[in-house]
Design an enzyme around this catalytic site. Sequence first.
Site, short mmCIF file in Angstrom:
data_model
loop_
_atom_site.label_atom_id
_atom_site.label_comp_id
_atom_site.label_asym_id
_atom_site.label_seq_id
_atom_site.Cartn_x
_atom_site.Cartn_y
_atom_site.Cartn_z
N ASP A 55 0.86 -1.19 0.00
CA ASP A 55 0.00 0.00 0.00
C ASP A 55 0.89 1.24 0.00
OD1 ASP A 55 0.97 0.06 2.65
OD2 ASP A 55 -0.80 -1.01 3.34
N ASP A 57 1.68 4.98 1.62
CA ASP A 57 1.45 5.91 2.73
C ASP A 57 2.06 7.25 2.38
OD1 ASP A 57 0.28 3.85 4.30
OD2 ASP A 57 2.28 3.13 4.83
N ASP A 134 10.18 3.69 12.88
CA ASP A 134 10.80 2.55 13.54
C ASP A 134 12.17 2.17 12.98
OD1 ASP A 134 9.50 1.64 11.26
OD2 ASP A 134 8.30 0.10 12.27
P1 ATP Z 1 3.99 -2.80 4.94
O1 ATP Z 1 4.70 -3.27 3.74
O2 ATP Z 1 3.63 -3.90 5.86
O3 ATP Z 1 2.86 -1.84 4.68
P2 ATP Z 1 5.17 -0.48 6.15
O4 ATP Z 1 6.61 -0.19 6.48
O5 ATP Z 1 4.50 0.41 5.18
O6 ATP Z 1 5.13 -1.98 5.73
P3 ATP Z 1 3.06 0.25 7.92
O7 ATP Z 1 2.54 -0.47 9.11
O8 ATP Z 1 2.19 0.44 6.75
O9 ATP Z 1 4.39 -0.49 7.52
O10 ATP Z 1 3.58 1.66 8.46
C1 ATP Z 1 3.99 2.70 7.59
C2 ATP Z 1 5.20 3.41 8.16
O11 ATP Z 1 4.87 4.03 9.41
C3 ATP Z 1 6.39 2.53 8.49
O12 ATP Z 1 7.21 2.33 7.36
C4 ATP Z 1 7.10 3.32 9.56
O13 ATP Z 1 7.86 4.36 9.00
C5 ATP Z 1 5.96 3.94 10.32
N1 ATP Z 1 5.52 3.10 11.45
C6 ATP Z 1 4.54 2.18 11.45
N2 ATP Z 1 4.41 1.59 12.64
C7 ATP Z 1 5.33 2.15 13.43
C8 ATP Z 1 5.69 2.00 14.80
N3 ATP Z 1 5.07 1.09 15.57
N4 ATP Z 1 6.69 2.77 15.28
C9 ATP Z 1 7.31 3.67 14.50
N5 ATP Z 1 7.03 3.86 13.22
C10 ATP Z 1 6.05 3.13 12.68
MG MG Z 2 2.44 0.39 4.58
#
Ligand code: ATP
Ligand code: MG
Length: 428
Positions: A55, A57, A134
């Site tokens: 997705d 963001d 993170d």
């Molecule tokens: P995915 O491929 O699973 O979507 P993602 O890295 O995009 O991986 P998301 O859960 O969609 O993960 O979160 C988007 C972004 O928000 C992460 O890349 C990170 O930068 C930030 N983020 C999400 N959860 C946390 C957390 N618990 N603590 C700090 N930053 C976070």
């Molecule tokens: Mg994501």
Amino acid sequence: MSAAHIIARSEHTLSRSQISENALKVLYRLKNAGFEAYLVGGSVRDLLLGRKPKDFDVATDATPEQVRQLFRNCRLIGRRFRLAHVHFGPEIIEVATFRGQHQGEQGDERQIVNGMIVRDNVYGTLEEDAWRRDFRVNSLYYNIRDFSVVDLVGGMEDLRQRVLRLIGDPETRYREDPVRMLRAIRFAAKLDFELAPETAAPLHELGHLLEGVPPARLFEEMLKLFMSGHGVKTLKLMREFRLCSYLFPQTEECLEHDHDSVFAHFIERVLENTDQRIAEDKPVTPMFLLASFLWQPVQQLRARFIDRGMSKSQALMAAADSVLSGQAQRVAVPRRFQTAVKEVWQMQDRLENRQPKRSLRLVQHPRFRAGYDFLLLRSQVGDADPGLAHWWDALYHASESERDKLVESLGQGKRPRRRRRRRAKKSD
Ligand code: ATP
Ligand code: MG
């Protein structure tokens, strides 16, 4: 922002053609309204790695209310983190306002209880936002203004080295949000990255912090862990870092005492099967995973109830209720899944004790397919008779007249012993 942190368009591989049209619409509309707008997180990371993002963001300096004013199809969600969701049919673009470190004007916008962040709605700048993410690889920003990538934390270096490293002091960051421990495992499995030693070390010690995470959030995280196509590797890492017992205590207990490894093989087969289905874009359900993870715990408890004099089916229901409610204390499993899990378990008895008339009704049961798939996986690890699974498969695919024959082969309503039944079938 120092130029040293900006990677110009000519210096990186992320191209607009790889970004979803809806995400581009959101980015451009924010930019045209005078706001900063960046693609951030998993999508930037995955595109730079040449993978397809799950997705998209967006991060911006517009507040959630300002975002809402720009998009009709927008909903504000979340209390802990207030976010804007912009809806385009099935696709949702998540828009987050930059977070800062300082105290908010009202003073209660950022709340920390026992080192854990329970609320974070203090807005800030991109620089501040980058440091509270993170992992370094999750803190890369793609700027829609000039198509550059902004890297304030060393994320590009980690992408090159294929290593997952927390930003800041690992123990503090895990205490702030223990779910980051599960995220470390999830990304290591999904990206096939190594965990940096200082990011990995505290995992062995801090698993217990997961006990303070609301079970509803753990359910969401559990889905991402096991239903993203890398379940086999995820479980291996979860067990290696001793985190499995905090999500599935009863499962972990059985796995530790699983001397013949039948249960371990069964779970591995189920996860392999799930991973493969996801790779083929076939639907998967958490119900099936839960039924599998809790299968041995429920069988063991059932055996104890039978010893105490309960009937087989009474014992199954009592064991199922106990095991599922124990599980729900850690990971909040919605009721509808619990009901479905019980049906798959009950179905195992009915599949094993074939009876002519009931067999024909059973193949019509809405849960037959799941029950049969479960039996098939059990039979592949020696937990059920493979001949039985074949027989049901034949019945399921048979024409009406063939069905009658298959059922007749079971005898006239009597329940012959399994060996005799099979001989009878061969002589057909
Ligand atoms: P995915 O491929 O699973 O979507 P993602 O890295 O995009 O991986 P998301 O859960 O969609 O993960 O979160 C988007 C972004 O928000 C992460 O890349 C990170 O930068 C930030 N983020 C999400 N959860 C946390 C957390 N618990 N603590 C700090 N930053 C976070
Ligand atoms: Mg994501």
